[in-house]
Design an enzyme around this catalytic site. Structure first.
Site, mmCIF file in Angstrom:
data_model
loop_
_atom_site.group_PDB
_atom_site.id
_atom_site.type_symbol
_atom_site.label_atom_id
_atom_site.label_comp_id
_atom_site.label_asym_id
_atom_site.label_seq_id
_atom_site.Cartn_x
_atom_site.Cartn_y
_atom_site.Cartn_z
ATOM 1 N N ARG A 48 0.790 -1.162 0.023
ATOM 2 C CA ARG A 48 -0.037 -0.083 0.089
ATOM 3 C C ARG A 48 0.814 1.203 0.171
ATOM 4 O O ARG A 48 0.518 2.436 -0.673
ATOM 5 C CB ARG A 48 -0.958 -0.046 1.500
ATOM 6 C CG ARG A 48 -2.081 1.046 1.187
ATOM 7 C CD ARG A 48 -2.956 0.447 2.308
ATOM 8 N NE ARG A 48 -3.792 -0.667 2.168
ATOM 9 C CZ ARG A 48 -4.999 -0.496 1.754
ATOM 10 N NH1 ARG A 48 -5.755 0.707 1.393
ATOM 11 N NH2 ARG A 48 -5.715 -1.836 1.727
ATOM 12 N N HIS A 105 -19.318 11.970 0.051
ATOM 13 C CA HIS A 105 -19.996 10.628 0.520
ATOM 14 C C HIS A 105 -21.639 10.903 0.190
ATOM 15 O O HIS A 105 -22.140 11.755 0.616
ATOM 16 C CB HIS A 105 -19.807 10.440 2.165
ATOM 17 C CG HIS A 105 -20.489 9.228 2.530
ATOM 18 N ND1 HIS A 105 -20.023 8.042 2.301
ATOM 19 C CD2 HIS A 105 -21.725 8.915 3.283
ATOM 20 C CE1 HIS A 105 -20.660 7.059 2.624
ATOM 21 N NE2 HIS A 105 -21.756 7.743 3.164
ATOM 22 N N GLN A 113 -27.245 16.406 -6.335
ATOM 23 C CA GLN A 113 -26.806 17.367 -5.312
ATOM 24 C C GLN A 113 -25.256 17.129 -4.903
ATOM 25 O O GLN A 113 -24.805 18.194 -4.892
ATOM 26 C CB GLN A 113 -27.533 17.173 -4.045
ATOM 27 C CG GLN A 113 -29.125 17.453 -4.412
ATOM 28 C CD GLN A 113 -29.169 18.809 -4.695
ATOM 29 O OE1 GLN A 113 -28.583 19.945 -4.296
ATOM 30 N NE2 GLN A 113 -30.237 19.005 -5.878
HETATM 31 C C1 GRF Z 1 -20.437 9.132 -5.754
HETATM 32 O O1 GRF Z 1 -21.755 8.496 -5.397
HETATM 33 C C2 GRF Z 1 -19.877 9.397 -4.557
HETATM 34 O O2 GRF Z 1 -20.641 10.038 -3.574
HETATM 35 C C3 GRF Z 1 -19.055 7.917 -4.091
HETATM 36 O O3 GRF Z 1 -19.069 7.254 -5.358
HETATM 37 C C4 GRF Z 1 -19.783 7.855 -6.296
HETATM 38 C C5 GRF Z 1 -18.824 8.231 -7.248
HETATM 39 O O4 GRF Z 1 -19.599 8.795 -8.581
HETATM 40 N N1 GRF Z 1 -18.235 8.230 -3.240
HETATM 41 P P1 GRF Z 1 -18.547 9.414 -9.640
HETATM 42 O O5 GRF Z 1 -17.709 8.456 -9.859
HETATM 43 O O6 GRF Z 1 -18.277 10.699 -9.172
HETATM 44 O O7 GRF Z 1 -19.991 9.378 -11.049
#
Ligand code: GRF
Length: 219
Positions: free
Chosen positions: A69, A113, A177
């Site tokens: 990692r 998130h 959103q």
């Molecule tokens: C989003 O829903 C974000 O909140 C989550 O993963 C998804 C990523 O979507 N962490 P994208 O790759 O930005 O379309």
């Protein structure tokens, strides 16, 4: 007040629609920042393609190609430093970062998130909120600390959850959103309007006091 645009590096693992919203907001002049590098641990991630289309250097860095990692993160850090990245934005980046990486960009890493933290952390935020039967869910941009989705909260957006929602329809409402709040969080950071005090983020911005949402409505 800074004069040069904030240099942002975005880490993605998938489609990169949040990356796109950040690129678009920067290019439209709404956010005094510039995405200077996009990096993915998934070689074929569409997010990388989005970056390339926008003329932004994009790097596929498959994590399984590294012995540890630490070695993987060293490569990420080398790319970010090469581009003088000042703020790291995780946008659907599905790898946990170690304390070593976090300390290299202490207080300068954000994540989005798809739930109203601290409810429903982890990788299935939309699913978990839907399964729980909440009347509202939403999304959160927060600074990243050593926990999973536990860092100080910068901005949240709330959306209703309806009885006939599926996990997908709720996720789509949330995602719309996400695309609004991530650029706004970066703007506030770039303009020096965020200050972290303990686990609280103090935001220098106008506020709206007369807000309450009810679902179902009161009448
Ligand atoms: C989003 O829903 C974000 O909140 C989550 O993963 C998804 C990523 O979507 N962490 P994208 O790759 O930005 O379309």
């Amino acid at each position: 007040m800074r004069t040069a645009p904030l240099r942002v590096g975005v880490l993605v693992s998938g489609g990169g629609s949040n990356l796109q919203s950040i690129i678009d907001a920067c290019q439209a002049g709404k956010v005094p920042a510039q995405v200077v590098a996009a990096v993915s641990n998934v070689e074929g991630a569409y997010g990388l393609e989005r970056a390339r289309k926008a003329g932004i250097p994009a790097y596929g860095v498959p994590h399984d190609g590294f012995a540890s990692r630490a070695a993987f993160e060293d490569r990420l850090l080398a790319i970010l430093r090469e581009h003088n990245v000042e703020l790291v934005c995780l946008a659907g980046f599905m790898r946990v970062l170690t304390p070593r990486f976090l300390s290299a960009y202490h207080g300068r890493i954000m994540n989005i998130h798809p739930a109203l933290l601290p409810s429903f952390p982890g990788t299935h935020g939309q699913h978990d909120a839907h399964a729980y039967g909440v009347r509202f869910s939403g999304c959160t941009v927060h600074f990243v600390d050593e926990g999973t989705d536990t860092g100080p909260i910068i901005i949240q957006a709330v959306v209703p959850a309806f009885d006939d929602d599926t996990e997908d329809s709720l996720a789509a409402r949330i995602l719309a959103q996400e695309h609004r709040i991530y650029p706004r969080a970066i703007q506030l950071f770039a303009e020096g309007r965020l200050r972290v005090e303990g686990r609280r983020v103090i935001v220098r911005a106008p506020r709206c006091e007369d807000v309450a949402l009810h679902n179902p409505p009161l009448d």
